[in-house]
Design a protein around this motif. Sequence first.
Motif, PDB file in Angstrom:
ATOM      1  N   ARG A  15       0.844  -1.194   0.000  1.00  0.00           N
ATOM      2  CA  ARG A  15       0.000   0.000   0.000  1.00  0.00           C
ATOM      3  C   ARG A  15       0.877   1.240   0.000  1.00  0.00           C
ATOM      4  NH1 ARG A  15      -3.802  -1.812   4.747  1.00  0.00           N
ATOM      5  NH2 ARG A  15      -1.810  -2.695   5.353  1.00  0.00           N
ATOM      6  N   THR A  16       0.387   2.311  -0.599  1.00  0.00           N
ATOM      7  CA  THR A  16       1.244   3.482  -0.789  1.00  0.00           C
ATOM      8  C   THR A  16       0.757   4.744  -0.088  1.00  0.00           C
ATOM      9  OG1 THR A  16       0.113   4.019  -2.859  1.00  0.00           O
ATOM     10  CG2 THR A  16       2.106   2.658  -3.020  1.00  0.00           C
ATOM     11  N   VAL A  17      -0.448   4.745   0.460  1.00  0.00           N
ATOM     12  CA  VAL A  17      -0.972   5.952   1.100  1.00  0.00           C
ATOM     13  C   VAL A  17      -1.099   5.714   2.604  1.00  0.00           C
ATOM     14  CG1 VAL A  17      -2.853   7.631   1.170  1.00  0.00           C
ATOM     15  CG2 VAL A  17      -2.196   6.604  -1.017  1.00  0.00           C
ATOM     16  N   TYR A  18      -0.407   6.564   3.360  1.00  0.00           N
ATOM     17  CA  TYR A  18      -0.392   6.488   4.819  1.00  0.00           C
ATOM     18  C   TYR A  18      -0.868   7.825   5.375  1.00  0.00           C
ATOM     19  CZ  TYR A  18       2.063   2.100   4.421  1.00  0.00           C
ATOM     20  OH  TYR A  18       2.377   0.797   4.125  1.00  0.00           O
ATOM     21  N   ALA A  19      -1.922   7.787   6.170  1.00  0.00           N
ATOM     22  CA  ALA A  19      -2.551   8.987   6.724  1.00  0.00           C
ATOM     23  C   ALA A  19      -2.201   9.096   8.206  1.00  0.00           C
ATOM     24  CB  ALA A  19      -4.058   8.903   6.538  1.00  0.00           C
ATOM     25  N   PHE A  20      -1.472  10.157   8.568  1.00  0.00           N
ATOM     26  CA  PHE A  20      -1.001  10.355   9.942  1.00  0.00           C
ATOM     27  C   PHE A  20      -1.878  11.379  10.647  1.00  0.00           C
ATOM     28  CE2 PHE A  20       2.509   8.529   7.737  1.00  0.00           C
ATOM     29  CZ  PHE A  20       3.175   7.773   8.674  1.00  0.00           C
ATOM     30  N   ASN A  21      -2.555  10.932  11.697  1.00  0.00           N
ATOM     31  CA  ASN A  21      -3.425  11.798  12.498  1.00  0.00           C
ATOM     32  C   ASN A  21      -2.807  12.023  13.866  1.00  0.00           C
ATOM     33  OD1 ASN A  21      -5.971  12.062  10.846  1.00  0.00           O
ATOM     34  ND2 ASN A  21      -5.744   9.836  10.911  1.00  0.00           N
ATOM     35  N   ALA A  31       4.824  24.650   1.588  1.00  0.00           N
ATOM     36  CA  ALA A  31       4.856  24.098   0.230  1.00  0.00           C
ATOM     37  C   ALA A  31       3.729  23.101   0.017  1.00  0.00           C
ATOM     38  CB  ALA A  31       6.194  23.419  -0.024  1.00  0.00           C
ATOM     39  N   ILE A  32       3.154  22.601   1.074  1.00  0.00           N
ATOM     40  CA  ILE A  32       2.097  21.596   1.121  1.00  0.00           C
ATOM     41  C   ILE A  32       2.618  20.194   0.816  1.00  0.00           C
ATOM     42  CG2 ILE A  32      -0.170  20.849   0.285  1.00  0.00           C
ATOM     43  CD1 ILE A  32      -0.896  23.787  -0.024  1.00  0.00           C
ATOM     44  N   TYR A  57       6.335  11.156  -1.382  1.00  0.00           N
ATOM     45  CA  TYR A  57       5.692  12.454  -1.205  1.00  0.00           C
ATOM     46  C   TYR A  57       5.257  12.603   0.249  1.00  0.00           C
ATOM     47  CZ  TYR A  57       5.471  12.506  -6.288  1.00  0.00           C
ATOM     48  OH  TYR A  57       5.788  12.473  -7.615  1.00  0.00           O
ATOM     49  N   HIS A  58       5.618  13.747   0.824  1.00  0.00           N
ATOM     50  CA  HIS A  58       5.242  14.068   2.207  1.00  0.00           C
ATOM     51  C   HIS A  58       4.337  15.295   2.157  1.00  0.00           C
ATOM     52  CE1 HIS A  58       6.784  15.622   6.387  1.00  0.00           C
ATOM     53  NE2 HIS A  58       5.495  15.348   6.394  1.00  0.00           N
ATOM     54  N   PHE A  59       3.095  15.101   2.569  1.00  0.00           N
ATOM     55  CA  PHE A  59       2.096  16.173   2.534  1.00  0.00           C
ATOM     56  C   PHE A  59       1.816  16.699   3.929  1.00  0.00           C
ATOM     57  CE2 PHE A  59       1.205  13.445  -1.027  1.00  0.00           C
ATOM     58  CZ  PHE A  59       0.898  14.311  -2.054  1.00  0.00           C
ATOM     59  N   ASP A  60       1.701  18.006   4.047  1.00  0.00           N
ATOM     60  CA  ASP A  60       1.175  18.633   5.256  1.00  0.00           C
ATOM     61  C   ASP A  60      -0.026  19.452   4.792  1.00  0.00           C
ATOM     62  OD1 ASP A  60       0.480  20.273   7.386  1.00  0.00           O
ATOM     63  OD2 ASP A  60       2.535  20.419   8.100  1.00  0.00           O
ATOM     64  N   LEU A  61      -1.209  18.920   5.030  1.00  0.00           N
ATOM     65  CA  LEU A  61      -2.438  19.535   4.516  1.00  0.00           C
ATOM     66  C   LEU A  61      -3.092  20.481   5.516  1.00  0.00           C
ATOM     67  CD1 LEU A  61      -3.965  16.441   2.681  1.00  0.00           C
ATOM     68  CD2 LEU A  61      -2.461  18.222   1.764  1.00  0.00           C
ATOM     69  N   TYR A  62      -2.354  20.890   6.534  1.00  0.00           N
ATOM     70  CA  TYR A  62      -2.916  21.753   7.570  1.00  0.00           C
ATOM     71  C   TYR A  62      -3.546  23.020   6.983  1.00  0.00           C
ATOM     72  CZ  TYR A  62      -3.281  24.532  11.806  1.00  0.00           C
ATOM     73  OH  TYR A  62      -3.759  25.296  12.838  1.00  0.00           O
ATOM     74  N   ARG A  63      -2.917  23.584   5.979  1.00  0.00           N
ATOM     75  CA  ARG A  63      -3.408  24.845   5.404  1.00  0.00           C
ATOM     76  C   ARG A  63      -4.484  24.655   4.330  1.00  0.00           C
ATOM     77  NH1 ARG A  63       1.365  27.560   3.161  1.00  0.00           N
ATOM     78  NH2 ARG A  63      -0.223  28.964   2.426  1.00  0.00           N
ATOM     79  N   ILE A  64      -4.783  23.416   3.969  1.00  0.00           N
ATOM     80  CA  ILE A  64      -5.842  23.146   2.988  1.00  0.00           C
ATOM     81  C   ILE A  64      -7.192  23.341   3.675  1.00  0.00           C
ATOM     82  CG2 ILE A  64      -6.947  21.327   1.606  1.00  0.00           C
ATOM     83  CD1 ILE A  64      -4.391  22.207   0.331  1.00  0.00           C
ATOM     84  N   GLU A  65      -8.032  24.171   3.095  1.00  0.00           N
ATOM     85  CA  GLU A  65      -9.318  24.466   3.724  1.00  0.00           C
ATOM     86  C   GLU A  65     -10.477  23.665   3.150  1.00  0.00           C
ATOM     87  OE1 GLU A  65      -9.930  28.679   3.764  1.00  0.00           O
ATOM     88  OE2 GLU A  65      -7.982  29.043   4.699  1.00  0.00           O
ATOM     89  N   GLU A 103       0.074  14.255   6.436  1.00  0.00           N
ATOM     90  CA  GLU A 103      -0.311  14.852   7.714  1.00  0.00           C
ATOM     91  C   GLU A 103      -1.615  15.616   7.504  1.00  0.00           C
ATOM     92  OE1 GLU A 103       2.747  16.961   9.938  1.00  0.00           O
ATOM     93  OE2 GLU A 103       4.207  16.269   8.455  1.00  0.00           O
ATOM     94  N   TRP A 104      -2.470  15.629   8.502  1.00  0.00           N
ATOM     95  CA  TRP A 104      -3.789  16.274   8.456  1.00  0.00           C
ATOM     96  C   TRP A 104      -4.640  15.698   7.318  1.00  0.00           C
ATOM     97  CZ3 TRP A 104      -4.502  18.718  12.837  1.00  0.00           C
ATOM     98  CH2 TRP A 104      -3.385  19.249  13.504  1.00  0.00           C
ATOM     99  N   PRO A 105      -4.744  14.364   7.223  1.00  0.00           N
ATOM    100  CA  PRO A 105      -5.491  13.734   6.128  1.00  0.00           C
ATOM    101  C   PRO A 105      -6.994  13.969   6.195  1.00  0.00           C
ATOM    102  CG  PRO A 105      -4.906  12.105   7.754  1.00  0.00           C
ATOM    103  CD  PRO A 105      -4.206  13.379   8.151  1.00  0.00           C
ATOM    104  N   ASP A 106      -7.495  14.416   7.358  1.00  0.00           N
ATOM    105  CA  ASP A 106      -8.934  14.674   7.470  1.00  0.00           C
ATOM    106  C   ASP A 106      -9.392  15.716   6.458  1.00  0.00           C
ATOM    107  OD1 ASP A 106      -7.266  16.338   9.212  1.00  0.00           O
ATOM    108  OD2 ASP A 106      -9.152  17.275   9.852  1.00  0.00           O
TER     109      ASP A 106
END
Length: 142
Positions: A26-32, A64-65, A79-87, A110-113
Amino acid sequence: MHEIIIASTAGLPAAAEEFLSLMDDRTVYAFNGEMGAGKTTFINALVRSLGVPDEEATGSPTFAIVNEYRSETTAELIYHFDLYRIENLEQAFDIGIEDYLDSGALCLIEWPDRIDDILPDDTVRVDIDILPDGARRLTIRD
């Protein structure tokens, strides 16, 4: 479900190696986890274990997201995502999130919600909790 306890930052490399031993195709890991729980710190330890040089795996992609890394060991993209700023999902679509998720490359989020509605069904969920003694508990759910 599997748990990994990280007593201190000194335990990060061993925790990252244990986490790697649990990974499959599996390739997608969601860190909460709450702000300050150690999501970025753990992901940086993980990408180092995957063969990304230390100087490349040092920051958060908050502004940079997304950060793109390439493993020197396997040459694979990470790919390392930080979606904190995604609204909203529209902003995620604007950065091409679906292309990343469908790329077959390892995606650590990060912030996969923020994009929960479009995460693949086989996404591995990882909760990071701060324990009373300051240690961190990673709970891996698949």
